[in-house]
Design a protein around this motif. Structure first.
Motif, PDB file in Angstrom:
ATOM      1  N   ALA A 222     -12.139 106.139  22.938  1.00  0.00           N
ATOM      2  CA  ALA A 222     -13.608 105.150  24.082  1.00  0.00           C
ATOM      3  C   ALA A 222     -14.558 105.176  23.695  1.00  0.00           C
ATOM      4  CB  ALA A 222     -12.794 106.309  24.999  1.00  0.00           C
ATOM      5  N   SER A 223     -15.664 105.512  23.317  1.00  0.00           N
ATOM      6  CA  SER A 223     -16.067 105.241  22.725  1.00  0.00           C
ATOM      7  C   SER A 223     -16.871 103.866  21.881  1.00  0.00           C
ATOM      8  CB  SER A 223     -17.421 106.694  22.147  1.00  0.00           C
ATOM      9  OG  SER A 223     -17.017 107.229  20.908  1.00  0.00           O
TER      10      SER A 223
ATOM     11  N   PRO B 175     -22.459 105.692  26.451  1.00  0.00           N
ATOM     12  CA  PRO B 175     -21.334 106.480  26.615  1.00  0.00           C
ATOM     13  C   PRO B 175     -21.851 107.361  25.548  1.00  0.00           C
ATOM     14  CG  PRO B 175     -21.261 104.814  25.156  1.00  0.00           C
ATOM     15  CD  PRO B 175     -22.416 104.837  25.433  1.00  0.00           C
TER      16      PRO B 175
ATOM     17  N   SER C  40     -15.522 106.659  31.607  1.00  0.00           N
ATOM     18  CA  SER C  40     -15.839 105.618  30.222  1.00  0.00           C
ATOM     19  C   SER C  40     -15.961 104.271  31.288  1.00  0.00           C
ATOM     20  CB  SER C  40     -14.358 105.439  29.431  1.00  0.00           C
ATOM     21  OG  SER C  40     -14.247 106.199  28.811  1.00  0.00           O
TER      22      SER C  40
END
Length: 437
Positions: free
Chosen positions: A140-141, A326, A375
């Motif tokens: 996700a990052s 994030p 996110s």
């Protein structure tokens, strides 16, 4: 940890991989399910009865040990194991697993370029499915970084540096959405060839007509025929390139739609789902802007709350700037067991759950008017990409209304007119809503 998307062409999703194929990359497996992977071990045994072969490092054993180390938060040691696995003459599956998990380590450490290089190699040489990258929560990052955008664009265009599998999947969906494009191109090529052959025979006649003399053809008639043929070729070639341009735009939109379908939301029950899991259940309305603007828009929407709920509207506020930094929790390739049940279920289990009437009913009961984005950096990146495609300055306040099938219905600058939305959207029980699914 790798997971896969299901092929649902009628809902415009992509089919990327089978969850059973990448056995060295499990995410949400408990200890018992992961045990079958640990066929060998990289650590030596204290037992004198252990055979010498058990102490020999293999690519498979190092990948398994790396997964175990990462799950304990020992990212640096896990990275070393994956790098070691790549030096031990791995087969294609072992190399894919080592590269993929190595990329996850780099993503965890914020090393976007190194993560992209590992994934690019896995895509090009070891047939990694791009859907795995789209689906994995551990990346996700990385998906919020510019390096992911570059990698996704390369995969969409295809080429020797990254392979053609993702582009083939996109083109398959494109053909379903525009089934007559191939027929049009055939006629463009056929008529261009016919005009070219005609021009080939007309040009010598034109020279004879210009030269004049007995038996020479009429110059104006011949010149007119030549002009028609040349003009036809020019028009057909322009139409061919225009169709190609439209196809590329459509592929880019399909890619954005696929990215959108994988964005996560947290429902009022604190359950985290992907947007695709809400398909046929709600019409998400994405509100992107400053905190003050969104708060005012939600306050105005309260007047129409009952009518909006009848139309399946789910408000999804995205505040600019919340996703700039994030945060990545130190939790390994999966999630803690206490939160595993709240995470989106992908692959075979996801197919069963989304196809289950009981599960869909339960999911409907959990949806409550407003959801929280997970996110936020990924959401911001998708919205800004959508703004660029529609000629809107990225970062402006916008709203995006989605259809029940998950595609974009329409969008606009500023915040929506809720009264107009109530008039525009049919109730969920209406025939038009059923046709929209």
């Amino acid at each position: 940890m790798a997971v896969a998307a299901a092929l649902t062409l009628n809902h415009h999703l992509l089919c990327f991989s089978n969850p059973r194929t990448v056995i060295w990359i499990p995410t949400k497996l408990n200890h018992q399910k992961r045990a079958y992977l640990s066929l060998t071990s990289c650590t030596s045994s204290s037992s004198s009865s252990t055979s010498p072969e058990a102490n020999v490092q293999t690519a498979e054993s190092c990948v398994n040990l790396g997964l175990s180390l990462f799950s304990k938060g020992r990212v640096k040691d896990a990275l070393a194991q994956f790098e070691t696995a790549l030096t031990l003459d791995p087969n294609a599956m072992e190399a894919q697993a080592a590269l993929y998990n190595k990329a996850c380590c780099h993503a965890y450490r914020g090393e976007g370029k190194k993560a992209a290089d590992c994934l690019r190699t896995a895509l090009r040489e070891y047939n990694l499915k791009f859907g795995t990258i789209l689906n994995d929560p551990d990346l996700a990052s990385f998906r919020a970084l510019p390096e992911f955008k570059e990698l996704q664009e390369e995969a969409r265009l295809g080429g020797e540096d990254i392979g053609y599998s993702f582009r083939r999947d996109l083109k398959l969906i494109s053909e379903v959405q525009a089934p007559f494009r191939g027929v049009r191109r055939f006629f463009y090529v056929a008529f261009s060839a016919a005009a070219g052959i005609s021009t080939f025979f007309t040009i010598p006649r034109l020279f004879l007509a210009i030269k004049g003399g007995d038996g020479a053809p009429d110059i104006w008639e011949t010149a007119g025929n030549a002009a028609i043929n040349v003009g036809g070729i020019i028009v057909l070639v322009l139409l061919f390139f225009w169709d190609n341009k439209k196809e590329e735009e459509q592929l880019a939109q399909i890619s954005r739609d696929e990215t959108l379908s994988r964005l996560p939301l947290r429902l009022s029950t604190n359950r985290v789902v992907e947007l695709v899991q809400l398909r046929d259940t709600v019409r998400p309305v994405i509100l992107a802007g400053s905190k003050e603007t969104i708060s005012l828009a939600i306050k105005k929407a309260e007047r129409f709350r009952t009518e909006l709920l009848k139309r399946g509207v789910l408000l999804v506020p995205v505040i600019w700037g919340e996703g700039r930094a994030p945060q990545v929790e130190k939790k390994g390739f999966g999630s803690p067991s206490k939160s595993a049940a709240t995470l989106p279920s992908i692959g075979e289990d996801f197919e069963k759950r989304t196809e289950s009437i009981t599960a869909k009913s339960r999911l409907k009961a959990e949806v409550r008017y407003k959801a929280e984005v997970v996110s936020p950096a990924e959401w911001e990146r998708w919205i800004k990409d959508q703004q660029k495609s529609e000629g809107v300055t990225p970062g402006e306040d916008v709203y995006i209304i989605l259809r029940l099938d998950g595609r974009v219905r329409r969008s606009g600058k500023g915040m929506p007119d809720w009264q107009q939305i109530v008039k525009e959207l049919p109730p969920m029980e209406a025939l038009l809503s059923k046709l929209e699914r």
